[in-house]
Each structure stands twice: as C-alpha cells, then as structure tokens.
Scaffold this active site. Structure first.
Site, PDB file in Angstrom:
ATOM      1  N   TYR A 146      20.373   4.173   4.450  1.00  0.00           N
ATOM      2  CA  TYR A 146      20.225   5.628   4.491  1.00  0.00           C
ATOM      3  C   TYR A 146      20.312   6.157   3.074  1.00  0.00           C
ATOM      4  O   TYR A 146      21.208   5.792   2.314  1.00  0.00           O
ATOM      5  CB  TYR A 146      21.352   6.237   5.337  1.00  0.00           C
ATOM      6  N   ASP A 241      21.044   3.028  -4.715  1.00  0.00           N
ATOM      7  CA  ASP A 241      21.710   4.156  -4.075  1.00  0.00           C
ATOM      8  C   ASP A 241      23.178   3.793  -3.914  1.00  0.00           C
ATOM      9  O   ASP A 241      23.562   3.079  -2.987  1.00  0.00           O
ATOM     10  CB  ASP A 241      21.065   4.480  -2.725  1.00  0.00           C
ATOM     11  N   LYS A 274      29.515  11.354  -3.137  1.00  0.00           N
ATOM     12  CA  LYS A 274      30.796  11.079  -2.483  1.00  0.00           C
ATOM     13  C   LYS A 274      31.981  11.013  -3.468  1.00  0.00           C
ATOM     14  O   LYS A 274      32.486  12.053  -3.851  1.00  0.00           O
ATOM     15  CB  LYS A 274      30.657   9.849  -1.590  1.00  0.00           C
TER      16      LYS A 274
HETATM   17  C1  PLP Z   1      26.061   9.781   2.178  1.00  0.00           C
HETATM   18  C2  PLP Z   1      24.896   9.066   1.624  1.00  0.00           C
HETATM   19  C3  PLP Z   1      23.755   9.744   1.181  1.00  0.00           C
HETATM   20  C4  PLP Z   1      23.553  11.219   1.382  1.00  0.00           C
HETATM   21  O1  PLP Z   1      24.484  11.982   0.720  1.00  0.00           O
HETATM   22  P1  PLP Z   1      24.732  13.504   1.228  1.00  0.00           P
HETATM   23  O2  PLP Z   1      25.697  14.036   0.240  1.00  0.00           O
HETATM   24  O3  PLP Z   1      25.253  13.379   2.624  1.00  0.00           O
HETATM   25  O4  PLP Z   1      23.422  14.180   1.198  1.00  0.00           O
HETATM   26  C5  PLP Z   1      22.761   9.028   0.548  1.00  0.00           C
HETATM   27  N1  PLP Z   1      22.866   7.703   0.381  1.00  0.00           N
HETATM   28  C6  PLP Z   1      23.939   7.000   0.809  1.00  0.00           C
HETATM   29  C7  PLP Z   1      24.016   5.527   0.578  1.00  0.00           C
HETATM   30  C8  PLP Z   1      24.971   7.665   1.466  1.00  0.00           C
HETATM   31  O5  PLP Z   1      26.012   6.961   1.933  1.00  0.00           O
END
Ligand code: PLP
Length: 436
Positions: A146, A241, A274
């Site tokens: 994701y 990511d 995060k």
């Molecule tokens: C949480 C997350 C996102 C999205 O971040 P948001 O602040 O919720 O938009 C993207 N990539 C990864 C790997 C994530 O865990």
C-alpha cells in the site's frame, strides 16, 4: 459488551449518522473483524482508554507514529511551546530546516527532502518526480503493498504481464492505472520478465521494503538486490516507500537493514511518514540533490502544500526523532519487540496452534500459518474466522491489535515487560480456545 451503557456503541451509532461508516479511515470501522470500534478517550504511554473508560494495551500506536508511546513529556513540551508561537504561517521556518537536517543525518541515501502532510501525498509526489525526472510514464508496484490512495496506486494485477493493472476503487478510471504494472512480491522471475518487456519505459519501481500492509512480509535480500540491479540497468528509479518502516524498524530505516545484506545498497527516492511526524500530520520524500532539484521552484516537477512543514507538526516530529536517536534506543525497542514475538510463538506452540511471526525494530507481524508467507496470495490464506477469534479474544482481555489480519503491529518504548507478559498470557488463553 453491547449493553445500553456501552458508550462505544452509542458513539458509533451517532458517528454513522454524520460520517460514512462512522469513521474517517476505513479499517477503523472493524468491518473485517465485526463488532464495535473502540472510541478513544485519551491515551498515555502504552495504553489508551475507550469511551467506557476501559484500558487497552495499544499495539497500533496510530499505525506506527507513536514509537515513544503516547504523551511523551519532551514531545508534549515541544508541541505546547510550538502552539504558543503560532499554528501555521505559509512562510518558511527554521524548524523545517532542523527537521530536514535530522532526517537526512540518519538516512544517507537522501541529500534533500521535501516535507508534506500525509504519506499518500508523499508517495504521489515521489511518483510524479520519478516520471518527471525520467520522462517515462510506467511504474511497477507489488500486490499487497500500500502506498496511499493516489489514483495511480489503487490498482491490482491485470490478467498477465503484458497487461497493466485494474483499478481497486470506484472512481479511478482505467486510463489512470494503465501505466501501473502490478507484480507479485518476492517473485524474481516475474520481475525479470517485466523489465525485459517494459524496462525502457519504466519511470520507477515502488516497493514497501518490509511490507506492513500485508501484515509483515520482508522482501528477501536477493529479490531486493535484483530490484536494484534492474532499476539501474534500465534507468528506472527505485522508490522505497518507508512511510511505515522509516525510523520504525531502525534509525536508518529499512534501507539500512538491506544495506547490511547488500553492500552499497541505496534506493533512489525514499518516502517517509508516520514516525517522522510523531503523531502529527507530516510526511516527506527525498533523494539525491540532482533529483530533488527537479522539484518546483527549482525544476519542472510541480508540488505544493498550504500546511506543508507545519510548525506544530515539525516540532512534534523533531522532538520524536531526537528521542529515538538517543544511543541504545533501537536496541532496547528491538529486544522488547522480539520478546513479544517469541512469547506469542511459544504460547501458540504450547497450545498446538499453527503460528509464525517476525519483527524488525519496533514493528512486528504474526500469522495463523505454520510458515511466514512471502507474498500477498499466501497472506490471504490465513483463516480469517480464526484471526477474528484471536482479535476479539485479545480485545476482551484488554489488548488492542490491528482489526484486520493484513496489518502490522507496533511496540513502543513505553511498553513495559509487564505489558508484554500480560499480552502473552492473554494470547495463550485465546490460543487455548483456538486449539479446541
Ligand atoms: C500509511 C502508509 C501510507 C499512507 O500514508 P497516509 O499518511 O495514511 O496517507 C503509504 N505507504 C505506506 C507504506 C504506509 O504504511
């Protein structure tokens, strides 16, 4: 508890009248596991209290940001000071430089960084940068990873390698995902085929190095090495990511873990979120100077944000990063997470429940499967009714884990040995039920 005195139930009914599904992000609605979401009243350290004033040991921690636990005094003080100085200016501040410097100090693959407000925004901007810098359109992503909810990334695999993905959400036109190729995680053969077919048209390959959005699945070192080699060979950018893993699995993030196995390993672009916001809306993307200088106002790739680099959010992120970069922080956190995972594994084995688990730094995952899965299809073989029994069994015993089997778990510096022991004891009781 569904009695009329259950305030969670009352609040959920009220929320559903004014907010779609009663929540502002879907997984919070407990739809995968059933039951009533807990409405959080307040949190401190490793715990939160729900609307019935019941305490839970929190293994979600806002899905990763709360690595120090809730309400760390130094973070609270930094935020309180920042609030008195102003909420938002739409003009640059010294604190943005300090946070950028702090991030770059620990993640040497990045020479420059741009701050934004969410992981979605950071991931979307990273792809725009990769496309702008390479002049190419196509991107690779992996099933089960994701990267936020930007249109081009809401996509599942098409029928074959020559075909591109299908949208996973209504409202995403097929044309918007026609450049997104979705591959199986950890499948080197398929990766090589995809590059052979499309390599010269690829702007980037985007990957969660440790996939936390299919619970906890590591990209193997040979697979990651092949991703790096093929990107370099074909002139595509490797986008890590690390929104979840960044400053969570190690101070140098997941890329430092891969650099131990693959000498000289570096991604081209890193996406963060995060933990770097410590619980405030803050995310970032960065990379080498020449690449980042493609961004506006220096270069042709446009990107902007009214609240980007927000002074309160940057104060929170900076105070958080300063705490977690203290010597020994990650060793202690890793040991604690490992003791939780080992305890759960031992409890499951003692009750004869098939179980596998893994962790890195302050992030963990477990499966009701005899072996750790390597890709999304295997993760989805987890028996979800059994997972739901485990989830509700733990919840009833005051332990809050993610309400879906495809989500990771998080341990904070505030979790004590007693918290971990209580969690393992609660899990053992539930494993007993599962073994029957
Ligand atoms: C949480 C997350 C996102 C999205 O971040 P948001 O602040 O919720 O938009 C993207 N990539 C990864 C790997 C994530 O865990």
């Amino acid at each position: 508890m569904t009695s009329s005195t259950d305030r969670n139930e009352t609040l959920f009914e009220r929320a559903k009248r004014v907010i779609p599904g009663g929540v502002n992000s879907p997984v919070r609605a407990f739809r995968a596991v059933g039951g009533t979401p807990r409405f959080v009243q307040r949190a401190q350290g490793a715990y939160f209290w729900d609307a019935n004033d019941r305490r839970y040991i929190d293994y979600i921690g806002s899905w990763g940001p709360m690595i120090l636990g809730h309400g760390h005094p130094n973070v609270v003080a930094a935020v309180q000071k920042a609030v008195t100085e102003g909420f938002s200016f739409g003009a640059p501040t010294e604190r943005e430089i300090e946070l950028a410097e702090e991030i770059l100090k620990h993640v040497p693959s990045m020479e420059m960084v741009r701050l934004v407000s969410s992981g979605t925004e950071a991931g979307m901007s990273a792809i725009r940068l990769a496309r702008g810098a390479t002049g190419r359109s196509k991107i690779i992503k992996f099933e089960g990873c994701y990267h936020g909810h930007a249109d081009a990334l809401l996509v599942k695999a098409g029928s074959g390698l020559a075909t591109f993905g299908n949208p996973t959400s209504a409202g995403v036109p097929a044309e918007v995902v026609q450049h997104t190729l979705v591959l199986e995680y950890n499948n080197i053969h398929q990766l090589e085929e995809a590059f052979a077919l499309h390599g010269k048209e690829l702007a980037c390959l985007m990957i969660e190095p440790i996939a936390g959005n299919m619970n906890f699945v590591r990209a193997s070192a040979p697979f990651m090495q092949r991703c790096r080699e093929l990107c370099t060979q074909y002139g595509a950018l490797l986008v890590f990511d690390e929104v979840m893993t960044g400053f969570r699995v190690a101070l140098g993030s997941a890329q430092s873990v891969y650099a131990q196995a693959i000498p000289g390993f570096k991604p081209d672009i890193t996406v963060l979120g995060k933990v770097i916001g410590g619980g405030m809306p803050l995310a970032a993307f960065g990379g080498p100077r020449a690449l980042m200088e493609q961004m506006a106002p220096l270069g042709p790739v446009y990107q902007a944000g009214t609240l980007s680099g927000n002074p309160v959010a940057t104060a929170c992120g900076l105070a958080t990063l300063r705490e977690i970069s203290q010597p020994g922080f990650f060793d202690a956190l890793s040991r604690k997470t490992r003791s939780l995972v080992d305890g759960l594994q031992a409890a499951a084995s003692a009750e004869g429940v098939p179980f596998s688990a893994d962790c890195q730094g302050g992030m963990f995952g477990f499966f009701l499967l005899p072996e750790l899965p390597q890709n999304y299809a295997t993760v989805m073989k987890t028996d979800s009714p059994r997972f739901n029994t485990l989830f509700h069994g733990l919840l009833d015993r005051g332990v809050y884990i993610a309400p879906a089997l495809y989500e990771a778990g998080f341990v904070s510096a505030a979790h004590s040995e007693e918290d971990i022991a209580q969690t393992v004891a609660a899990a053992r009781e539930v494993f007993k039920l599962l073994a029957k």
